[in-house]
Structure formats: structure tokens, C-alpha cells
Design an enzyme around this catalytic site. Structure first.
Site, mmCIF file in Angstrom:
data_model
loop_
_atom_site.group_PDB
_atom_site.id
_atom_site.type_symbol
_atom_site.label_atom_id
_atom_site.label_comp_id
_atom_site.label_asym_id
_atom_site.label_seq_id
_atom_site.Cartn_x
_atom_site.Cartn_y
_atom_site.Cartn_z
ATOM 1 N N CYS A 78 37.092 45.682 59.242
ATOM 2 C CA CYS A 78 37.121 45.015 57.950
ATOM 3 C C CYS A 78 36.699 43.560 58.162
ATOM 4 O O CYS A 78 37.358 42.834 58.912
ATOM 5 C CB CYS A 78 38.547 45.084 57.402
ATOM 6 S SG CYS A 78 38.772 44.176 55.869
ATOM 7 N N CYS A 193 30.654 44.069 54.528
ATOM 8 C CA CYS A 193 31.918 44.691 54.120
ATOM 9 C C CYS A 193 31.768 46.147 54.513
ATOM 10 O O CYS A 193 30.736 46.765 54.212
ATOM 11 C CB CYS A 193 32.130 44.562 52.617
ATOM 12 S SG CYS A 193 33.491 45.583 51.983
HETATM 13 N N1 DGL Z 1 36.243 46.746 53.854
HETATM 14 C C1 DGL Z 1 36.594 45.389 53.766
HETATM 15 C C2 DGL Z 1 35.590 44.492 54.482
HETATM 16 O O1 DGL Z 1 34.912 44.924 55.400
HETATM 17 C C3 DGL Z 1 37.055 44.771 52.478
HETATM 18 C C4 DGL Z 1 37.286 45.508 51.208
HETATM 19 C C5 DGL Z 1 38.368 44.836 50.360
HETATM 20 O O2 DGL Z 1 39.531 45.110 50.626
HETATM 21 O O3 DGL Z 1 38.035 44.025 49.474
HETATM 22 O O4 DGL Z 1 35.465 43.337 54.180
#
Ligand code: DGL
EC number: 5.1.1.3
Length: 267
Positions: A78, A193
Site C-alpha cells: 500500500c 496505489c
Molecule cells: N491501496 C492503497 C495504496 O496503495 C490505498 C487505497 C486506500 O485505502 O485509499 O495506496
């Protein structure tokens, strides 16, 4: 704690289902390992959290995750979390190697021909000092536009669960990534993301011109592979041992089915 390092699981952590894009690459490179997937869906979306509160939440959560799963390595799949908490996690749990996922600005700067790059990310990631530092250190000779999207992570979750997403809504989110300057135009969009690669085909279809959509998942998996202890047996573990845990304790039916499709039993 006497378990051999190679028998201990690899923990993959995200706010939701985006980390699955990293998990699938990690599995290709480390088919002999057991994986525990953690989705902090009770905290989703991370993109709009206030930094100090999000940082404390994740660091506190890892105390329990490490005690319970004794991972050989933890992948923070993430960007929104990694650009904020990696240092704090490493300081709090020095025995665990942490692999982060941060915007692929360096490879984008190396590959761009036009010198115009966009970074598509959550609002949290685009405002991080970490992200600005990456640009300064590795892309000073490019023009990098940071595009913070409030809605794409949620749209990606809906899309992967099979819900219909309106093309115009997606076009509005990715539109600012496309810009022109002195007869040049964006040629690389960094998917910063982990949710976004699920929408990559839609992005390609709706893009005003072709660009390279840079997904760092494979590079993250390679980094993780370089840090794990060799197994030595050459044998793959029993299939069906990989699990997914949702902090809400209550993922819906379509999410469980999705996890099952990824070979993860939701516990
Ligand atoms: N998947 C997450 C990232 O790589 C973020 C998604 C979220 O919770 O807003 O930033």
C-alpha cells in the site's frame, strides 16, 4: 518460535483488496511460501486519513499481527501506508524485514522519453513528504504531475467485485494525468496505489493517448524474494494454507468469493 524461517508466512498488508495485485506477483516468484493477506478494511480508505492517526493505527496493529503470525517478512502493499509508516514499523519491530510499496518515480524518470510523467495516487500519497523527496532525488530533470484521486480506490474495489463503473467517472479521475508542454505529452503514468492495476485495462481503453501505465508489483515481489531465507527443500507447501483476514471481521459475500478466487481462505 522454533519454526524454521522459511516455514513462517509472508504477510501482505493493505487497506483493502489492492494488495492482491502485489500478492499475485509475489506468489509467482515465491510459490513455495505461505501467505497471510491482511486487509484493514475497517480503516479503508486510507487516502484521506490524517497522518499521525493513520501511522499510530498501523504501528499498533502490527504488534498483534506479528505476535499472531510470526511472519518471515512483511510486505506493505500500500503506497498510502508505506510512504508514511515504513520507518516507524522498522523501528518498532526490528526483527521483521519490511518491504514497502512506494511510487515508482525513479523507474518512470529513467524510462520517459517526453520527460512528462504523472503519478496517480490517493490524496494521502500525493501530499506525503516521502513522495516529494522521491521526485527531488530521482526525477529532478522531469516534469512530474501528482494526481490525487479521491474515488479510484473505491471504484477499483467495486470493479473487481463485479459492479458496474461508469466510464465517465473513471475518465474524470484519470484525465488530469494527460497533459502537454512544448510539443511533448505525458508518456508514463505511475500507478501509485495498489488498487489501480485492477483498472489498468479500463484506463488503457479510456486514455486520450497511449501511455505506459507503470505498476511496481513485480519489482516489489522481487525485492521481497531477495530478502527471504531460502527454503532449501525445493518443495511447495500444501495448497490451501493461505489465508485472508479483514479487520472489520465482516467482509461481504463478493469479497470472500474474490479471496477464494485468489486461493485465500477468509478467516
Ligand atoms: N491501496 C492503497 C495504496 O496503495 C490505498 C487505497 C486506500 O485505502 O485509499 O495506496
Amino acid at each position: 518460535m522454533s519454526e524454521k524461517a522459511a516455514d513462517r508466512p509472508i504477510l501482505v498488508f493493505d487497506s483493502g483488496i489492492g494488495g492482491l495485485t502485489v500478492l499475485r506477483e509475489a506468489r509467482v516468484l515465491m510459490p513455495d511460501r505461505r501467505f497471510v493477506y491482511i486487509a484493514d478494511d475497517a480503516g479503508f480508505p486510507y487516502g484521506e486519513w490524517e497522518e499521525a492517526a493513520l501511522c499510530s493505527r498501523i504501528v499498533a496493529m502490527f504488534a498483534g499481527l506479528i505476535a499472531e503470525h510470526n511472519p518471515q517478512i512483511a510486505i506493505i502493499a500500500c503506497n498510502t501506508a508505506s510512504t508514511l509508516v515504513l520507518d516507524d514499523l522498522r523501528a518498532a519491530y526490528p526483527a521483521v524485514p519490511f518491504v514497502g510499496t512506494v511510487p515508482a518515480i525513479k523507474p518512470a524518470a529513467e524510462r520517459t522519453s517526453s520527460g512528462l510523467v504523472s503519478v496517480l495516487a490517493t490524496p494521502g500519497t500525493v501530499k506525503r513528504a516521502y513522495t516529494r523527496d522521491l521526485i527531488q532525488s530521482f526525477a529532478a530533470r522531469c516534469h512530474v504531475r501528482l494526481v490525487g484521486s479521491q474515488n479510484l480506490a473505491r471504484m477499483a474495489e467495486e470493479h473487481i467485485r463485479g459492479d458496474h463503473i461508469d466510464d465517465e467517472a473513471i475518465r474524470a479521475e484519470i484525465g488530469p494525468c494527460f497533459y502537454e508542454r512544448s510539443d511533448q505529452r505525458t508518456d508514463i503514468v505511475v500507478l501509485a496505489c495498489t488498487h489501480y492495476p485492477f483498472l489498468a485495462n479500463v484506463f488503457r481503453r479510456l486514455a486520450p493517448w497511449p501511455v505506459d501505465w507503470l505498476d511496481p508489483a513485480e519489482a516489489i515481489a522481487r525485492r521481497a524474494l531477495s530478502l527471504i531465507e531460502p527454503d532449501g527443500t525445493g518443495t511447495e507447501p500444501e495448497h490451501g494454507d493461505d489465508i485472508a483476514i479483514f479487520t472489520s471481521g465482516n467482509p461481504d459475500f463478493s469479497t470472500r468469493r474474490l479471496m477464494q478466487g485468489f486461493g485465500l481462505a477468509t478467516v
